[in-house]
Write a protein that holds these residues in place. Structure first.
Motif, PDB file in Angstrom:
ATOM      1  N   VAL A 120      47.320 -62.125 104.270  1.00  0.00           N
ATOM      2  CA  VAL A 120      48.638 -61.888 104.856  1.00  0.00           C
ATOM      3  C   VAL A 120      48.504 -61.993 106.370  1.00  0.00           C
ATOM      4  N   LEU A 121      49.570 -62.448 106.995  1.00  0.00           N
ATOM      5  CA  LEU A 121      49.619 -62.541 108.444  1.00  0.00           C
ATOM      6  C   LEU A 121      50.486 -61.409 108.962  1.00  0.00           C
ATOM      7  N   VAL A 122      49.964 -60.674 109.926  1.00  0.00           N
ATOM      8  CA  VAL A 122      50.673 -59.525 110.475  1.00  0.00           C
ATOM      9  C   VAL A 122      50.664 -59.625 112.004  1.00  0.00           C
ATOM     10  N   SER A 123      51.446 -58.765 112.633  1.00  0.00           N
ATOM     11  CA  SER A 123      51.419 -58.701 114.098  1.00  0.00           C
ATOM     12  C   SER A 123      50.025 -58.327 114.571  1.00  0.00           C
ATOM     13  N   ARG A 124      49.570 -58.940 115.654  1.00  0.00           N
ATOM     14  CA  ARG A 124      48.213 -58.681 116.141  1.00  0.00           C
ATOM     15  C   ARG A 124      48.008 -57.207 116.448  1.00  0.00           C
ATOM     16  N   LYS A 125      49.016 -56.539 116.958  1.00  0.00           N
ATOM     17  CA  LYS A 125      48.851 -55.127 117.310  1.00  0.00           C
ATOM     18  C   LYS A 125      48.713 -54.248 116.073  1.00  0.00           C
ATOM     19  N   GLU A 126      49.091 -54.775 114.887  1.00  0.00           N
ATOM     20  CA  GLU A 126      48.974 -54.002 113.645  1.00  0.00           C
ATOM     21  C   GLU A 126      47.785 -54.434 112.798  1.00  0.00           C
ATOM     22  N   GLY A 127      46.972 -55.361 113.302  1.00  0.00           N
ATOM     23  CA  GLY A 127      45.884 -55.903 112.500  1.00  0.00           C
ATOM     24  C   GLY A 127      44.864 -54.864 112.074  1.00  0.00           C
ATOM     25  N   VAL A 128      44.412 -54.049 113.002  1.00  0.00           N
ATOM     26  CA  VAL A 128      43.393 -53.043 112.680  1.00  0.00           C
ATOM     27  C   VAL A 128      43.946 -52.021 111.693  1.00  0.00           C
ATOM     28  N   ARG A 158      41.292 -62.010 113.986  1.00  0.00           N
ATOM     29  CA  ARG A 158      42.130 -61.659 115.132  1.00  0.00           C
ATOM     30  C   ARG A 158      42.666 -62.895 115.850  1.00  0.00           C
ATOM     31  N   ASP A 159      41.855 -63.948 115.904  1.00  0.00           N
ATOM     32  CA  ASP A 159      42.187 -65.099 116.739  1.00  0.00           C
ATOM     33  C   ASP A 159      42.968 -66.127 115.924  1.00  0.00           C
ATOM     34  N   GLU A 160      44.200 -65.781 115.564  1.00  0.00           N
ATOM     35  CA  GLU A 160      45.037 -66.655 114.742  1.00  0.00           C
ATOM     36  C   GLU A 160      46.314 -67.009 115.500  1.00  0.00           C
ATOM     37  N   ALA A 161      46.874 -68.134 115.150  1.00  0.00           N
ATOM     38  CA  ALA A 161      48.186 -68.533 115.668  1.00  0.00           C
ATOM     39  C   ALA A 161      48.980 -69.151 114.525  1.00  0.00           C
ATOM     40  N   ARG A 162      50.250 -68.804 114.433  1.00  0.00           N
ATOM     41  CA  ARG A 162      51.110 -69.325 113.364  1.00  0.00           C
ATOM     42  C   ARG A 162      52.008 -70.420 113.916  1.00  0.00           C
ATOM     43  N   ILE A 163      52.115 -71.504 113.166  1.00  0.00           N
ATOM     44  CA  ILE A 163      53.002 -72.614 113.505  1.00  0.00           C
ATOM     45  C   ILE A 163      53.934 -72.842 112.334  1.00  0.00           C
TER      46      ILE A 163
END
Length: 624
Positions: free
Chosen positions: A396-404, A274-279
């Protein structure tokens, strides 16, 4: 005599009643004829409370003083457990990390273990005492200051102690040289390692066995039950690890060397970070040395980079995308801004992302895994912002609100809630390393699966004890049998990637390395296929992409070479990528694609320079 190393987490020693129950379990292990070493974490929320208190008195606490403060939590619980053991009639002796001989680097808050000199622990064991060691801490080799080991530090302490007590020859004249029989038991508030977090997916299933590599990858992508550094020690030093509940006597999950039957399990688990940030660094010069400059700057500040997606360059420019932990985003941006200005690049970042990953050794021998994952996400209308693949992992990286929602979708798509061998069904027999004979299904306290490999060079293992967390690279390999397909300007919409890989899979084409990155609102997707299938893959991809957006372009490149650096802790040890990219930069070899994982870093270079790249990497990692 056997040695048992037990580690108890904060919830296991949260109050006096739980401390007494833990003490009873420890004394029982001693009564069974074992020598016992115990590592304890701070009680309950002690560490969080101390952090809050520190920030109340100083908004930016000095790192050295913060380490002095935080190590008090483990010392408190350590002493209390020792007292509880004494009250039960057994003898105990507690030690701080420094008293136990845990020697570390000087990086406060993120120290790495250099060596463990267990002289005082051995003396206490010789006296018949139960030994307790405060986890999460050590002492700097250079300054002699107290240090903390960072995330998962108590797990790391426990497995490191097990490794040393197993392989260290001990002091001359002591009665406890290396133990031949060592177990490491990690006690938590859960009863093992599950196929995913059961708090998010109730149908998640407990696994009876998981390989070191699978657990390394799951720990690195968000599975919180153990930290990857402790698994590194287990793999490097042949220490079997048993994860189990401190509130029951039920068998937990064994983390063990890979067995043949595990390769039939395509995906063993899924995780959500959950605690990810993309640069994203857009418009960097597409030339040798740029990747090295970027990731060396991050490594110099001990920031671990996770997913890396470097786009294929066009017009002399490329884009490099990667993820860091959310709490390290401000520091990463401060490092990158002056570098981006120097390179003439722009920076984009997104804090509202989560990482969803699947892991399994069966990915090495089964095709269509990525296609099934992407189809599951497309069916839930989940958009993928980044994609990276590795030896036994797809993230894969997804929107945080769609993670679950994304995690639940992939868990169901691979049937991870259903019983299978090693997770609810008896596993096939494990071969003994020493005899090669097949044993009975190993559902017992110490299964045949964890018999140490007698072929391991114990002299080399003992030598490694003097540099415990140093980089371990086992091999560098070159592959020139693949070509690359690149899609430029793919619409950034759910289902687009899935359509591409469904079409490629339907054509019977096996896809290996996959990298997707976002730049200027469009996706660039690259993947490798066998050279013999490159032309077919190009046609199939163009056909499907034409139905998505006629403006999207597709290109094929047969002149690539892939290089793989294999080892342990490839992602966590920031120095691996720095050394790898630096060696290639010194030779003027440009990198066009990058993939990272805990067990392998992969890069794509020009085919004409493949052999040269192989030679320079073997030299860089002393494998020539």
């Amino acid at each position: 005599m056997a040695l048992v190393v037990q580690k108890y987490g904060g919830s296991s020693v949260a109050d006096a009643d739980r401390i007494r129950r833990v003490a009873e379990r420890i004394v029982e292990a001693k009564k069974q004829g074992n020598d016992v070493v115990v590592v304890v974490s701070a009680m309950g929320d002690t560490t969080d409370n101390l952090l809050d208190l520190a920030q109340q008195v100083c908004p930016a606490p000095p790192a050295r003083e913060l380490d002095m403060l935080l190590t008090a939590g483990e010392r408190i619980s350590n002493a209390l457990v020792a007292m509880a053991i004494e009250s039960l009639g057994a003898q105990a002796r507690s030690f701080t990390g420094s008293q136990a001989g845990v020697i570390t680097t000087g990086t406060h808050g993120k120290a790495k273990i250099i060596d463990v000199t267990p002289t005082r622990l051995r003396a206490a064991l010789d006296e018949g005492r139960i030994v307790l060691v405060a986890g999460f801490q050590g002492v700097s080799q250079d300054t002699r200051d107290v240090t903390t080991l960072g995330r998962g530090g108590s797990d790391t302490t426990a497995v490191a102690l097990a490794a040393v007590m197993k392989h260290d020859p001990g002091e001359p004249g002591t009665s406890t040289p290396g133990y031949s029989d060592v177990d490491c038991e990690i006690y938590t508030d859960v009863d093992g390692v599950y196929t995913t977090d059961p708090r998010i997916v109730p149908e998640a299933r407990k696994m009876d066995f998981i390989s070191y590599d699978e657990m390394l990858e799951l720990a690195s992508v968000g599975a919180g039950v153990m930290h990857s550094r402790s698994i590194e020690f287990g793999k490097k030093f042949d220490v079997p690890i048993h994860v189990r509940s401190s509130f029951s006597d039920a068998e937990g999950t064994w983390i063990v060397p890979e067995a043949e039957w595990m390769r039939d399990v395509v995906v063993c688990g899924a995780a959500l970070g959950r605690d990810e940030a993309r640069i994203s660094l857009n418009g960097v010069p597409d030339q040798p040395g740029v990747s090295h400059r970027v990731f060396a700057a991050m490594a110099d500040h001990h920031i671990v980079v996770d997913m890396i997606a470097q786009n294929v360059g066009e017009g002399g420019k490329a884009a490099i995308g990667f993820t860091v932990l959310g709490d390290e985003l401000p520091a990463a941006l401060n490092i990158l801004r002056p570098l981006a200005a120097e390179l003439g690049a722009s920076i984009e970042f997104d804090e509202q992302v989560s990482k969803v990953s699947i892991v399994g050794t069966g990915m090495r021998t089964h095709s269509g895994v990525a296609e099934r994952m992407f189809a599951a996400l497309a069916a839930e209308n989940v958009n993928m912002k980044m994609i990276t693949t590795a030896d036994i992992k797809i993230s894969v990286l997804v929107s945080r609100k769609e993670g679950v929602k994304a995690l639940r979708a992939v868990h169901q798509a691979f049937g991870l809630g259903l019983p299978r061998p090693g997770a609810g069904q008896p596993a096939p027999p494990f071969p003994s390393h020493s005899t090669g004979e097949m044993g009975r299904p190993p559902f017992q306290r110490r299964p045949t699966a964890v018999t140490p490999n007698s072929n391991r060079d114990l002299a080399a293992l003992t030598q490694q004890l003097a540099s415990m967390e140093d980089i371990v690279v086992s091999d560098v390999l070159l592959d020139t049998d693949q070509g690359r397909i690149t899609i430029f300007g793919l619409p950034d919409k759910p289902g687009c990637c899935s359509r591409v890989f469904q079409a490629v899979a339907s054509a019977g084409i096996i896809v290996d390395m996959i990298v997707q990155n976002l730049s200027a609102g469009r996706a660039e997707l690259s993947f490798s296929v066998p050279q013999a299938d490159l032309d077919r893959a190009l046609k199939v991809t163009r056909d499907v992409v034409g139905t998505l957006d006629p403006a999207t372009r597709v290109a094929a490149d047969a002149n690539i070479a892939r290089l793989f650096v294999h080892g342990v802790g490839m992602r966590t040890h920031t120095g691996v990528a720095r050394r790898m990219f630096g060696a290639l930069a010194e030779r003027g070899i440009n990198i066009s694609m990058i993939n990272t994982s805990e067990v392998r870093i992969s890069v794509v270079v020009d085919r004409a320079r493949g052999q040269e790249a192989l030679a320079c990497l073997k030299e860089a990692f002393h494998l020539a």
